[in-house]
Design a protein around this motif. Sequence first.
Motif, PDB file in Angstrom:
ATOM      1  N   MET A 141       0.836  -1.183   0.000  1.00  0.00           N
ATOM      2  CA  MET A 141       0.000   0.000   0.000  1.00  0.00           C
ATOM      3  C   MET A 141       0.875   1.237   0.000  1.00  0.00           C
ATOM      4  O   MET A 141       1.839   1.315   0.738  1.00  0.00           O
ATOM      5  N   GLN A 142       0.507   2.173  -0.791  1.00  0.00           N
ATOM      6  CA  GLN A 142       1.245   3.426  -0.804  1.00  0.00           C
ATOM      7  C   GLN A 142       0.844   4.254   0.411  1.00  0.00           C
ATOM      8  O   GLN A 142      -0.290   4.202   0.879  1.00  0.00           O
ATOM      9  N   ASN A 143       1.770   5.033   0.925  1.00  0.00           N
ATOM     10  CA  ASN A 143       1.491   5.857   2.090  1.00  0.00           C
ATOM     11  C   ASN A 143       0.439   6.913   1.830  1.00  0.00           C
ATOM     12  O   ASN A 143      -0.258   7.334   2.734  1.00  0.00           O
ATOM     13  N   ASP A 144       0.321   7.378   0.594  1.00  0.00           N
ATOM     14  CA  ASP A 144      -0.631   8.436   0.287  1.00  0.00           C
ATOM     15  C   ASP A 144      -1.981   7.903  -0.186  1.00  0.00           C
ATOM     16  O   ASP A 144      -2.850   8.665  -0.563  1.00  0.00           O
ATOM     17  N   GLU A 145      -2.182   6.585  -0.129  1.00  0.00           N
ATOM     18  CA  GLU A 145      -3.435   6.011  -0.580  1.00  0.00           C
ATOM     19  C   GLU A 145      -4.552   6.332   0.408  1.00  0.00           C
ATOM     20  O   GLU A 145      -4.422   6.148   1.599  1.00  0.00           O
ATOM     21  N   LYS A 146      -5.661   6.832  -0.140  1.00  0.00           N
ATOM     22  CA  LYS A 146      -6.807   7.193   0.676  1.00  0.00           C
ATOM     23  C   LYS A 146      -7.763   6.020   0.807  1.00  0.00           C
ATOM     24  O   LYS A 146      -7.890   5.205  -0.083  1.00  0.00           O
ATOM     25  N   PHE A 147      -8.451   6.000   1.924  1.00  0.00           N
ATOM     26  CA  PHE A 147      -9.563   5.080   2.092  1.00  0.00           C
ATOM     27  C   PHE A 147     -10.833   5.804   1.673  1.00  0.00           C
ATOM     28  O   PHE A 147     -10.977   7.003   1.904  1.00  0.00           O
ATOM     29  N   ILE A 148     -11.750   5.073   1.058  1.00  0.00           N
ATOM     30  CA  ILE A 148     -12.999   5.683   0.617  1.00  0.00           C
ATOM     31  C   ILE A 148     -14.174   4.981   1.296  1.00  0.00           C
ATOM     32  O   ILE A 148     -14.077   3.833   1.721  1.00  0.00           O
ATOM     33  N   THR A 149     -15.277   5.698   1.383  1.00  0.00           N
ATOM     34  CA  THR A 149     -16.448   5.202   2.102  1.00  0.00           C
ATOM     35  C   THR A 149     -17.270   4.248   1.244  1.00  0.00           C
ATOM     36  O   THR A 149     -17.098   4.163   0.033  1.00  0.00           O
ATOM     37  N   THR A 150     -18.187   3.576   1.908  1.00  0.00           N
ATOM     38  CA  THR A 150     -19.106   2.677   1.217  1.00  0.00           C
ATOM     39  C   THR A 150     -19.919   3.438   0.175  1.00  0.00           C
ATOM     40  O   THR A 150     -20.106   2.958  -0.948  1.00  0.00           O
ATOM     41  N   ALA A 151     -20.400   4.616   0.534  1.00  0.00           N
ATOM     42  CA  ALA A 151     -21.189   5.416  -0.412  1.00  0.00           C
ATOM     43  C   ALA A 151     -20.368   5.789  -1.641  1.00  0.00           C
ATOM     44  O   ALA A 151     -20.877   5.754  -2.771  1.00  0.00           O
ATOM     45  N   GLU A 152     -19.105   6.132  -1.439  1.00  0.00           N
ATOM     46  CA  GLU A 152     -18.242   6.486  -2.565  1.00  0.00           C
ATOM     47  C   GLU A 152     -17.984   5.283  -3.465  1.00  0.00           C
ATOM     48  O   GLU A 152     -17.983   5.404  -4.692  1.00  0.00           O
ATOM     49  N   VAL A 153     -17.788   4.115  -2.862  1.00  0.00           N
ATOM     50  CA  VAL A 153     -17.556   2.900  -3.653  1.00  0.00           C
ATOM     51  C   VAL A 153     -18.816   2.533  -4.428  1.00  0.00           C
ATOM     52  O   VAL A 153     -18.749   2.204  -5.613  1.00  0.00           O
ATOM     53  N   ALA A 154     -19.964   2.601  -3.771  1.00  0.00           N
ATOM     54  CA  ALA A 154     -21.222   2.278  -4.441  1.00  0.00           C
ATOM     55  C   ALA A 154     -21.450   3.201  -5.639  1.00  0.00           C
ATOM     56  O   ALA A 154     -21.827   2.738  -6.726  1.00  0.00           O
ATOM     57  N   LYS A 155     -21.191   4.469  -5.465  1.00  0.00           N
ATOM     58  CA  LYS A 155     -21.347   5.418  -6.569  1.00  0.00           C
ATOM     59  C   LYS A 155     -20.360   5.097  -7.690  1.00  0.00           C
ATOM     60  O   LYS A 155     -20.720   5.100  -8.864  1.00  0.00           O
ATOM     61  N   TYR A 156     -19.122   4.817  -7.338  1.00  0.00           N
ATOM     62  CA  TYR A 156     -18.084   4.491  -8.310  1.00  0.00           C
ATOM     63  C   TYR A 156     -18.462   3.252  -9.125  1.00  0.00           C
ATOM     64  O   TYR A 156     -18.267   3.203 -10.339  1.00  0.00           O
ATOM     65  N   LEU A 157     -19.027   2.236  -8.450  1.00  0.00           N
ATOM     66  CA  LEU A 157     -19.397   0.999  -9.123  1.00  0.00           C
ATOM     67  C   LEU A 157     -20.773   1.068  -9.785  1.00  0.00           C
ATOM     68  O   LEU A 157     -21.122   0.187 -10.566  1.00  0.00           O
ATOM     69  N   GLY A 158     -21.548   2.089  -9.443  1.00  0.00           N
ATOM     70  CA  GLY A 158     -22.886   2.217 -10.010  1.00  0.00           C
ATOM     71  C   GLY A 158     -23.871   1.222  -9.417  1.00  0.00           C
ATOM     72  O   GLY A 158     -24.750   0.725 -10.116  1.00  0.00           O
ATOM     73  N   ILE A 159     -23.698   0.928  -8.133  1.00  0.00           N
ATOM     74  CA  ILE A 159     -24.591  -0.004  -7.444  1.00  0.00           C
ATOM     75  C   ILE A 159     -25.115   0.656  -6.180  1.00  0.00           C
ATOM     76  O   ILE A 159     -24.593   1.687  -5.736  1.00  0.00           O
ATOM     77  N   ALA A 160     -26.145   0.057  -5.600  1.00  0.00           N
ATOM     78  CA  ALA A 160     -26.706   0.577  -4.355  1.00  0.00           C
ATOM     79  C   ALA A 160     -25.785   0.251  -3.178  1.00  0.00           C
ATOM     80  O   ALA A 160     -25.067  -0.756  -3.198  1.00  0.00           O
ATOM     81  N   VAL A 161     -25.846   1.087  -2.163  1.00  0.00           N
ATOM     82  CA  VAL A 161     -25.087   0.847  -0.938  1.00  0.00           C
ATOM     83  C   VAL A 161     -25.491  -0.498  -0.340  1.00  0.00           C
ATOM     84  O   VAL A 161     -24.653  -1.251   0.146  1.00  0.00           O
ATOM     85  N   SER A 162     -26.781  -0.829  -0.411  1.00  0.00           N
ATOM     86  CA  SER A 162     -27.249  -2.104   0.133  1.00  0.00           C
ATOM     87  C   SER A 162     -26.667  -3.295  -0.633  1.00  0.00           C
ATOM     88  O   SER A 162     -26.407  -4.351  -0.042  1.00  0.00           O
ATOM     89  N   THR A 163     -26.452  -3.137  -1.920  1.00  0.00           N
ATOM     90  CA  THR A 163     -25.825  -4.205  -2.706  1.00  0.00           C
ATOM     91  C   THR A 163     -24.392  -4.413  -2.260  1.00  0.00           C
ATOM     92  O   THR A 163     -23.936  -5.547  -2.089  1.00  0.00           O
ATOM     93  N   LEU A 164     -23.693  -3.330  -2.030  1.00  0.00           N
ATOM     94  CA  LEU A 164     -22.314  -3.427  -1.551  1.00  0.00           C
ATOM     95  C   LEU A 164     -22.279  -4.094  -0.172  1.00  0.00           C
ATOM     96  O   LEU A 164     -21.395  -4.904   0.105  1.00  0.00           O
ATOM     97  N   ALA A 165     -23.246  -3.793   0.678  1.00  0.00           N
ATOM     98  CA  ALA A 165     -23.324  -4.438   1.991  1.00  0.00           C
ATOM     99  C   ALA A 165     -23.557  -5.935   1.833  1.00  0.00           C
ATOM    100  O   ALA A 165     -22.960  -6.747   2.553  1.00  0.00           O
TER     101      ALA A 165
END
Length: 66
Positions: free
Chosen positions: A1-25
Amino acid sequence: MQNDEKFITTAEVAKYLGIAVSTLAMYRMTGVGPDYVKVLNRLVRYRRTDVDNWLNNQAKNNQMPY
Protein backbone atom coordinates in the motif's frame (compact mmCIF):
# COMPACT_ATOMS: atom_id res chain seq x y z
CA MET A 1 0.00 0.00 0.00
CA GLN A 2 1.25 3.43 -0.80
CA ASN A 3 1.49 5.86 2.09
CA ASP A 4 -0.63 8.44 0.29
CA GLU A 5 -3.44 6.01 -0.58
CA LYS A 6 -6.81 7.19 0.68
CA PHE A 7 -9.56 5.08 2.09
CA ILE A 8 -13.00 5.68 0.62
CA THR A 9 -16.45 5.20 2.10
CA THR A 10 -19.11 2.68 1.22
CA ALA A 11 -21.19 5.42 -0.41
CA GLU A 12 -18.24 6.49 -2.57
CA VAL A 13 -17.56 2.90 -3.65
CA ALA A 14 -21.22 2.28 -4.44
CA LYS A 15 -21.35 5.42 -6.57
CA TYR A 16 -18.08 4.49 -8.31
CA LEU A 17 -19.40 1.00 -9.12
CA GLY A 18 -22.89 2.22 -10.01
CA ILE A 19 -24.59 0.00 -7.44
CA ALA A 20 -26.71 0.58 -4.36
CA VAL A 21 -25.09 0.85 -0.94
CA SER A 22 -27.25 -2.10 0.13
CA THR A 23 -25.83 -4.20 -2.71
CA LEU A 24 -22.31 -3.43 -1.55
CA ALA A 25 -23.32 -4.44 1.99
CA MET A 26 -24.64 -7.73 0.63
CA TYR A 27 -21.31 -8.25 -1.17
CA ARG A 28 -19.53 -7.79 2.18
CA MET A 29 -21.84 -10.20 4.00
CA THR A 30 -21.43 -12.90 1.36
CA GLY A 31 -17.71 -12.31 0.84
CA VAL A 32 -17.90 -11.64 -2.90
CA GLY A 33 -17.12 -7.92 -2.98
CA PRO A 34 -13.92 -5.93 -2.85
CA ASP A 35 -11.64 -6.14 0.16
CA TYR A 36 -12.46 -3.69 2.93
CA VAL A 37 -11.30 -2.73 6.40
CA LYS A 38 -13.25 -1.89 9.50
CA VAL A 39 -12.10 1.16 11.40
CA LEU A 40 -12.90 1.25 15.11
CA ASN A 41 -14.85 -2.00 14.65
CA ARG A 42 -17.72 -0.26 12.86
CA LEU A 43 -16.69 2.06 10.04
CA VAL A 44 -16.24 0.25 6.73
CA ARG A 45 -13.62 1.71 4.39
CA TYR A 46 -12.14 0.58 1.08
CA ARG A 47 -8.81 1.17 -0.60
CA ARG A 48 -9.34 2.42 -4.14
CA THR A 49 -6.73 -0.05 -5.43
CA ASP A 50 -8.62 -2.97 -3.84
CA VAL A 51 -11.86 -1.83 -5.49
CA ASP A 52 -10.14 -1.43 -8.86
CA ASN A 53 -8.47 -4.85 -8.57
CA TRP A 54 -11.78 -6.48 -7.69
CA LEU A 55 -13.52 -4.71 -10.57
CA ASN A 56 -10.82 -5.78 -13.04
CA ASN A 57 -11.18 -9.35 -11.84
CA GLN A 58 -14.94 -9.18 -12.41
CA ALA A 59 -14.34 -7.91 -15.93
CA LYS A 60 -12.00 -10.82 -16.64
CA ASN A 61 -14.70 -13.21 -15.45
CA ASN A 62 -17.22 -11.16 -17.46
CA GLN A 63 -19.74 -11.18 -14.64
CA MET A 64 -20.73 -9.36 -11.49
CA PRO A 65 -21.33 -11.56 -8.42
CA TYR A 66 -25.10 -10.91 -8.36
